[in-house]
Structures are given as structure tokens and as C-alpha cells.
Design a protein around this motif. Structure first.
Motif, PDB file in Angstrom:
ATOM      1  N   PRO A  60       0.826  -1.206   0.000  1.00 24.07           N
ATOM      2  CA  PRO A  60       0.000   0.000   0.000  1.00 24.07           C
ATOM      3  C   PRO A  60       0.863   1.261   0.000  1.00 24.07           C
ATOM      4  O   PRO A  60       1.927   1.295   0.601  1.00 24.07           O
ATOM      5  N   THR A  62       1.704   5.124   1.001  1.00 19.24           N
ATOM      6  CA  THR A  62       1.460   5.958   2.176  1.00 19.24           C
ATOM      7  C   THR A  62       1.886   7.375   1.864  1.00 19.24           C
ATOM      8  O   THR A  62       2.870   7.596   1.172  1.00 19.24           O
ATOM      9  N   ASP A  68      -1.977   0.624  -5.103  1.00 20.53           N
ATOM     10  CA  ASP A  68      -0.978  -0.161  -4.392  1.00 20.53           C
ATOM     11  C   ASP A  68       0.127  -0.558  -5.360  1.00 20.53           C
ATOM     12  O   ASP A  68      -0.124  -0.828  -6.542  1.00 20.53           O
ATOM     13  N   ASN A  85      -9.884  -3.030   0.363  1.00 24.02           N
ATOM     14  CA  ASN A  85     -10.990  -2.758   1.261  1.00 24.02           C
ATOM     15  C   ASN A  85     -11.356  -1.279   1.112  1.00 24.02           C
ATOM     16  O   ASN A  85     -10.659  -0.412   1.630  1.00 24.02           O
ATOM     17  N   ALA A  87     -13.665   0.663   2.408  1.00 21.49           N
ATOM     18  CA  ALA A  87     -13.948   1.394   3.644  1.00 21.49           C
ATOM     19  C   ALA A  87     -12.645   1.782   4.351  1.00 21.49           C
ATOM     20  O   ALA A  87     -12.497   2.907   4.845  1.00 21.49           O
ATOM     21  N   LYS A  88     -11.706   0.872   4.382  1.00 22.25           N
ATOM     22  CA  LYS A  88     -10.415   1.152   5.012  1.00 22.25           C
ATOM     23  C   LYS A  88      -9.669   2.235   4.236  1.00 22.25           C
ATOM     24  O   LYS A  88      -9.065   3.130   4.821  1.00 22.25           O
ATOM     25  N   ARG A  89      -9.729   2.169   2.897  1.00 25.20           N
ATOM     26  CA  ARG A  89      -9.087   3.184   2.064  1.00 25.20           C
ATOM     27  C   ARG A  89      -9.687   4.567   2.317  1.00 25.20           C
ATOM     28  O   ARG A  89      -8.993   5.564   2.387  1.00 25.20           O
ATOM     29  N   ARG A  90     -10.986   4.642   2.432  1.00 23.46           N
ATOM     30  CA  ARG A  90     -11.660   5.917   2.660  1.00 23.46           C
ATOM     31  C   ARG A  90     -11.230   6.500   4.005  1.00 23.46           C
ATOM     32  O   ARG A  90     -10.956   7.682   4.126  1.00 23.46           O
ATOM     33  N   LYS A  91     -11.158   5.647   5.042  1.00 22.08           N
ATOM     34  CA  LYS A  91     -10.727   6.121   6.359  1.00 22.08           C
ATOM     35  C   LYS A  91      -9.292   6.637   6.320  1.00 22.08           C
ATOM     36  O   LYS A  91      -8.968   7.644   6.943  1.00 22.08           O
ATOM     37  N   GLN A  92      -8.418   5.963   5.579  1.00 21.25           N
ATOM     38  CA  GLN A  92      -7.037   6.412   5.466  1.00 21.25           C
ATOM     39  C   GLN A  92      -6.959   7.762   4.754  1.00 21.25           C
ATOM     40  O   GLN A  92      -6.203   8.646   5.157  1.00 21.25           O
ATOM     41  N   GLU A  94      -9.334  10.052   4.586  1.00 18.20           N
ATOM     42  CA  GLU A  94      -9.875  11.081   5.474  1.00 18.20           C
ATOM     43  C   GLU A  94      -8.884  11.445   6.571  1.00 18.20           C
ATOM     44  O   GLU A  94      -8.766  12.607   6.956  1.00 18.20           O
TER      45      GLU A  94
END
Length: 138
Positions: A60, A62, A68, A85, A87-92, A94
Motif C-alpha cells: 500500500p 502511504t 498499491d 478494502n 472502507a479502510k481506504r476511505r478512512k485512510q 480522510e
């Protein structure tokens, strides 16, 4: 850009010596341009599918937005399965946005407060922010 077979041999040797690497790591290891390494791997994978290079995993990114990075190995076989994932990507994403724009977000949230807000306060280390905010109230 013309493909040079010598680059493919150097990349294969580097991957066998150092183990799986991304294209950027290979370029740094061999002191070649990233463009040459990416072109060589892409053309080899297109001409000889599943025979020379395979993606063993995906690393991934950063600090910036992007796909990726595939980690290549000099071995035959199909690529590893790449699972994303959302949802996980969106949280990262944000979290990166909040960190980058922390001062302006906090200033907007305090706009309704009666006391004036120092926008530069967010740049101070967290340990001394309390003391800085009390200095103007004496």
C-alpha cells in the motif's frame, strides 16, 4: 522507448539477489530510471505472461493517493490476488486530509466560540498549547 534485453537480465539478477522488490526499489538498486524499469517489466509481462515476473504481493502507498504498488519476483506463476478494502481506504484518505488541514478544520470548529482563536496555535507542540492559549486572557 526501445526495450533493451540487457535491462531484463539485470532486473532478473537483482530480484534473485535481493528478493522481491517494487519497480522503484529495482530502479534505485540498479541505478536505472523508473521509466526504464517499469517499461521492461511491463513489456516482459506482456510478451511472456506468467513466465518471468510475477507480483507476489501489493504494497500500500502511504503519504499520497495512488494504487498499491506491486512487489515483483523473478519467478514463473500467476500474480497474487489483490484485495482492496474500500472502507479502510476511505478512512485512510480522510485521516490524511484531517492531518494535512488540521489547523483550518479546528479554526472552523471554534468559529462560534466567544474568545478569539489563534490559528497559529495548531502549529505549536501539543505540550505548550495550553500555556499559549492562556497568555492572552490575563
Amino acid at each position: 522507448m526501445r526495450f533493451q534485453p540487457i535491462h531484463r537480465a539485470r532486473i532478473i539478477t537483482a530480484l534473485q539477489e535481493a528478493g522481491p522488490m517494487t519497480a522503484e526499489d529495482i530502479a534505485e538498486y540498479l541505478d536505472l530510471s523508473k521509466k526504464v524499469v517499469r517499461a521492461c517489466i511491463a513489456s516482459t509481462r506482456w510478451l511472456l505472461p506468467q513466465q518471468v515476473f510475477r507480483a507476489v504481493r501489493y504494497q500500500p502507498v502511504t503519504g499520497y493517493r495512488g494504487r498499491d504498488l506491486p512487489v515483483y519476483a523473478a519467478e514463473a506463476g500467476p500474480d497474487a490476488i489483490h484485495i482492496v478494502n474500500p472502507a479502510k481506504r476511505r478512512k485512510q484518505a480522510e485521516a490524511r486530509y484531517r492531518e494535512k488541514h488540521r489547523a483550518s478544520i479546528n479554526a472552523r470548529g471554534r468559529a462560534t466560540a466567544l474568545t478569539p482563536v489563534n490559528p497559529w496555535l495548531q502549529l505549536a507542540p501539543p505540550e505548550i498549547r495550553g500555556a499559549m492559549s492562556l497568555q492572552g486572557r490575563t
